[in-house]
Design a protein around this motif. Structure first.
Motif, PDB file in Angstrom:
ATOM      1  N   GLU A 122       4.959  -8.729  -4.487  1.00 46.23           N
ATOM      2  CA  GLU A 122       5.086 -10.128  -3.805  1.00 46.23           C
ATOM      3  C   GLU A 122       5.599 -10.150  -2.455  1.00 46.23           C
ATOM      4  N   GLY A 123       5.126 -10.935  -1.640  1.00 49.56           N
ATOM      5  CA  GLY A 123       5.875 -10.933  -0.351  1.00 49.56           C
ATOM      6  C   GLY A 123       6.327  -9.770   0.392  1.00 49.56           C
ATOM      7  N   GLY A 124       5.521  -9.062   0.417  1.00 47.97           N
ATOM      8  CA  GLY A 124       5.877  -7.735   1.106  1.00 47.97           C
ATOM      9  C   GLY A 124       6.682  -6.570   0.436  1.00 47.97           C
ATOM     10  N   GLY A 125       6.831  -7.021  -0.781  1.00 48.47           N
ATOM     11  CA  GLY A 125       7.700  -6.120  -1.667  1.00 48.47           C
ATOM     12  C   GLY A 125       9.391  -6.011  -1.245  1.00 48.47           C
ATOM     13  N   ASP A 126       9.952  -4.969  -0.993  1.00 51.25           N
ATOM     14  CA  ASP A 126      11.147  -4.733  -0.909  1.00 51.25           C
ATOM     15  C   ASP A 126      11.422  -4.426   0.711  1.00 51.25           C
ATOM     16  N   SER A 127      10.590  -4.742   1.659  1.00 50.06           N
ATOM     17  CA  SER A 127      10.723  -4.489   3.152  1.00 50.06           C
ATOM     18  C   SER A 127      11.378  -5.880   3.762  1.00 50.06           C
ATOM     19  N   LYS A 128      11.185  -6.965   3.129  1.00 55.72           N
ATOM     20  CA  LYS A 128      11.645  -8.198   3.778  1.00 55.72           C
ATOM     21  C   LYS A 128      10.774  -8.682   4.711  1.00 55.72           C
ATOM     22  N   VAL A 129       9.873  -7.844   5.354  1.00 54.89           N
ATOM     23  CA  VAL A 129       8.789  -8.373   6.110  1.00 54.89           C
ATOM     24  C   VAL A 129       7.361  -8.263   5.703  1.00 54.89           C
ATOM     25  N   ASP A 130       6.507  -9.376   5.903  1.00 54.15           N
ATOM     26  CA  ASP A 130       5.312  -9.234   5.620  1.00 54.15           C
ATOM     27  C   ASP A 130       4.197  -8.324   6.288  1.00 54.15           C
ATOM     28  N   SER A 131       4.738  -7.906   7.553  1.00 47.98           N
ATOM     29  CA  SER A 131       4.016  -6.885   8.333  1.00 47.98           C
ATOM     30  C   SER A 131       4.892  -6.541   9.440  1.00 47.98           C
ATOM     31  N   GLU A 132       4.603  -5.290  10.172  1.00 52.56           N
ATOM     32  CA  GLU A 132       5.422  -4.657  11.395  1.00 52.56           C
ATOM     33  C   GLU A 132       4.667  -3.965  12.143  1.00 52.56           C
ATOM     34  N   THR A 133       4.911  -3.971  13.329  1.00 53.59           N
ATOM     35  CA  THR A 133       4.168  -3.090  14.142  1.00 53.59           C
ATOM     36  C   THR A 133       4.396  -1.441  13.914  1.00 53.59           C
ATOM     37  N   TYR A 134       3.558  -0.470  14.189  1.00 48.31           N
ATOM     38  CA  TYR A 134       3.711   0.793  14.312  1.00 48.31           C
ATOM     39  C   TYR A 134       3.479   1.160  15.614  1.00 48.31           C
ATOM     40  N   PRO A 135       4.266   2.580  16.115  1.00 48.81           N
ATOM     41  CA  PRO A 135       4.268   2.830  17.580  1.00 48.81           C
ATOM     42  C   PRO A 135       2.831   3.355  17.834  1.00 48.81           C
ATOM     43  N   VAL A 136       2.298   3.150  19.157  1.00 48.96           N
ATOM     44  CA  VAL A 136       1.093   3.614  19.619  1.00 48.96           C
ATOM     45  C   VAL A 136       1.217   4.398  20.819  1.00 48.96           C
ATOM     46  N   ASP A 147       1.126   5.897  24.579  1.00 46.54           N
ATOM     47  CA  ASP A 147       0.852   5.281  26.002  1.00 46.54           C
ATOM     48  C   ASP A 147      -0.497   5.463  26.307  1.00 46.54           C
ATOM     49  N   GLU A 148      -1.166   6.740  25.923  1.00 49.13           N
ATOM     50  CA  GLU A 148      -2.618   6.851  26.329  1.00 49.13           C
ATOM     51  C   GLU A 148      -3.685   5.737  25.999  1.00 49.13           C
ATOM     52  N   ILE A 149      -3.356   5.130  24.840  1.00 52.02           N
ATOM     53  CA  ILE A 149      -4.389   4.087  24.303  1.00 52.02           C
ATOM     54  C   ILE A 149      -3.842   2.896  24.112  1.00 52.02           C
ATOM     55  N   ASN A 150      -2.633   2.677  24.548  1.00 57.46           N
ATOM     56  CA  ASN A 150      -2.158   1.221  24.238  1.00 57.46           C
ATOM     57  C   ASN A 150      -2.713   0.229  25.142  1.00 57.46           C
ATOM     58  N   GLN A 151      -3.210   0.585  26.142  1.00 52.97           N
ATOM     59  CA  GLN A 151      -3.923  -0.364  27.063  1.00 52.97           C
ATOM     60  C   GLN A 151      -5.231  -1.038  26.563  1.00 52.97           C
ATOM     61  N   THR A 152      -5.695  -0.270  25.429  1.00 55.44           N
ATOM     62  CA  THR A 152      -6.881  -0.969  24.699  1.00 55.44           C
ATOM     63  C   THR A 152      -6.401  -1.985  23.832  1.00 55.44           C
ATOM     64  N   TYR A 153      -5.347  -2.269  23.538  1.00 56.62           N
ATOM     65  CA  TYR A 153      -4.971  -3.330  22.486  1.00 56.62           C
ATOM     66  C   TYR A 153      -4.956  -4.822  23.116  1.00 56.62           C
ATOM     67  N   ILE A 154      -5.353  -5.586  22.360  1.00 56.37           N
ATOM     68  CA  ILE A 154      -5.349  -6.948  22.638  1.00 56.37           C
ATOM     69  C   ILE A 154      -4.151  -7.604  22.767  1.00 56.37           C
ATOM     70  N   GLY A 155      -3.459  -8.530  23.649  1.00 60.66           N
ATOM     71  CA  GLY A 155      -2.232  -9.173  23.510  1.00 60.66           C
ATOM     72  C   GLY A 155      -1.274  -8.462  24.242  1.00 60.66           C
ATOM     73  N   ASP A 156       0.169  -8.659  24.066  1.00 56.06           N
ATOM     74  CA  ASP A 156       1.028  -7.982  24.697  1.00 56.06           C
ATOM     75  C   ASP A 156       1.314  -6.469  24.372  1.00 56.06           C
ATOM     76  N   VAL A 157       1.205  -5.603  25.420  1.00 57.59           N
ATOM     77  CA  VAL A 157       1.169  -4.010  25.238  1.00 57.59           C
ATOM     78  C   VAL A 157       2.443  -3.830  24.854  1.00 57.59           C
ATOM     79  N   LYS A 158       3.727  -4.499  24.982  1.00 61.14           N
ATOM     80  CA  LYS A 158       4.916  -4.097  24.353  1.00 61.14           C
ATOM     81  C   LYS A 158       4.634  -3.696  22.995  1.00 61.14           C
ATOM     82  N   ALA A 159       3.898  -4.453  22.288  1.00 61.47           N
ATOM     83  CA  ALA A 159       3.852  -4.267  20.997  1.00 61.47           C
ATOM     84  C   ALA A 159       3.592  -2.706  20.588  1.00 61.47           C
TER      85      ALA A 159
END
Length: 387
Positions: free
Chosen positions: A86-100, A102-114
């Motif tokens: 339930e609710g993301g288990g024990d991590s306390k978050v429902d989702s989180e980003t993973y690192p990407v 620099d060579e491909i981060n420009q292909t992402y939609i939205g804020d590239v800081k993610a």
């Protein structure tokens, strides 16, 4: 006796590219450019009611998946799904980003800081949205992970003033920027920005309609020409005394139907009509061409090599009646297709009577002095596939 599934699979692996696959890659302009497109019908009030009753239908987990998919589409796609009961288990978050990288981060939609920062996401459908946001943010901070940003999505409506005040409060308390998206944000992204497919696929709200009426530009032109041709052919007075023109119009209609990739029964029917009209007052060339095109489509559109192979001899007998080398081009084209079929394992050399048929063609070409043999190599200079 039916083949076993394993045998069918083995055949599909052993056999090479089919004729229609090859021709689609080589000459895509010969085929239909119309694609079926799915459209989704959903209005704002229906979506709002569905979001307001999420908990009543026990769809909280569906809502969390919906929110993650929406955030992947709008904010950043590099979100890690959370596993747990339930609710993301024990991590306390429902989702989180993973690192990407620099060579491909420009292909992402939205804020590239993610791509380089660690963001946490929390999704909720509770009515007391403000209390739930505080609880989620506190739980995320208590994990000790160094998140650069926290994004909360709620299915409830929230006034802009209340959201802004809560965001400032949590920033001062936790030192991490917090962004709150409420129902109005969801409605804007789904309805106004036409992302209704997410709501349909993950919340089950709305309706999917397959639009088969959006013709490609080439098919639009073909459709108009086919309608004109059929209108003329359906008029018994249109071709009185003009049997040659009628045969040409019937063959044109068949080719247009082929290009539109209409049902095979329709297209075959048009080709058979063209053959019949060519026999009834058409020229020898029209009769030959109509019969050839019927076999040509069987190979390159329907992969029906058997029909072409069975009908070849009758066509060859007909084509070689006249002393004209131009008639032989149709037979050479078909033999080239049979050669490819043998190479790719669809037919055998014996199936296509290779030696017998090519010998007849070579004899005809020699008779018209259109073929020459290099005496040193024995190689056919004009039609090398014969040897």
């Amino acid at each position: 006796m039916k083949s076993k599934p394993s045998e069918v699979a083995d055949d599909s692996v052993r056999l090479g590219m089919s004729p229609s696959q090859f021709m689609r890659q080589l000459r895509p302009e010969y085929y239909s450019d119309t694609n079926d497109r799915s459209a989704y019908v959903l209005d704002g009030p229906s979506l709002s009611f569905h979001l307001d009753t999420i908990t009543d239908r026990n769809q909280t987990q569906d809502f969390e998946l919906f929110c993650r998919k929406l955030c992947e589409r709008v904010i950043c796609p590099n979100l890690r799904p959370q596993t747990g009961p339930e609710g993301g288990g024990d991590s306390k978050v429902d989702s989180e980003t993973y690192p990407v990288s620099d060579e491909i981060n420009q292909t992402y939609i939205g804020d590239v800081k993610a791509a380089g920062e660690r963001w946490a996401f929390a999704f909720s459908a509770k009515k007391t949205w403000a209390d739930k946001v505080r609880k989620d943010v506190n739980g995320i901070i208590d994990t000790g992970r160094k998140y650069d940003r926290i994004i909360c999505v709620t299915s409830r409506p929230a006034r802009s003033k209340d959201r802004a005040r809560l965001e400032d409060e949590l920033l001062d308390k936790c030192g991490v920027p917090v962004t709150i998206h409420d129902r109005s944000w969801i409605a804007k992204e789904i309805i106004e920005n036409d992302r209704k497919d997410i709501a349909f696929n993950y919340l089950g709200v709305g309706q999917e309609i397959t639009d088969r009426l959006r013709l490609g530009p080439t098919d639009y032109s073909r459709t108009q020409q086919l309608e004109d041709a059929e209108a003329a052919l359906s008029n018994p007075e249109a071709f009185t005394g003009l049997e040659v023109q009628r045969a040409s119009e019937a063959l044109i209609a068949a080719k247009l139907s082929r290009g539109l990739e209409r049902a095979r029964t329709d297209t075959d029917g048009r080709f058979l009509r063209a053959i019949r009209f060519a026999k009834d007052g058409g020229t020898f060339r029209q009769q030959l061409e109509a019969r050839y095109e019927y076999l040509w489509i069987a190979i390159w559109w329907y992969d029906d090599l058997a029909l072409a192979n069975e009908s070849y001899d009758d066509l060859a007998d007909f084509a070689l009646k006249a002393d004209s080398a131009k008639n032989v081009e149709f037979l050479c084209n078909l033999m080239q297709a049979f050669c490819s079929a043998v190479i790719h394992g669809h037919l055998t050399r014996e199936d296509v009577k290779f030696d017998e048929r090519t010998s007849a063609l070579i004899a005809a070409l020699r008779r018209w002095r259109l073929i020459g043999i290099d005496r040193t190599t024995g190689w056919n200079r004009r039609f090398p596939f014969f040897f």
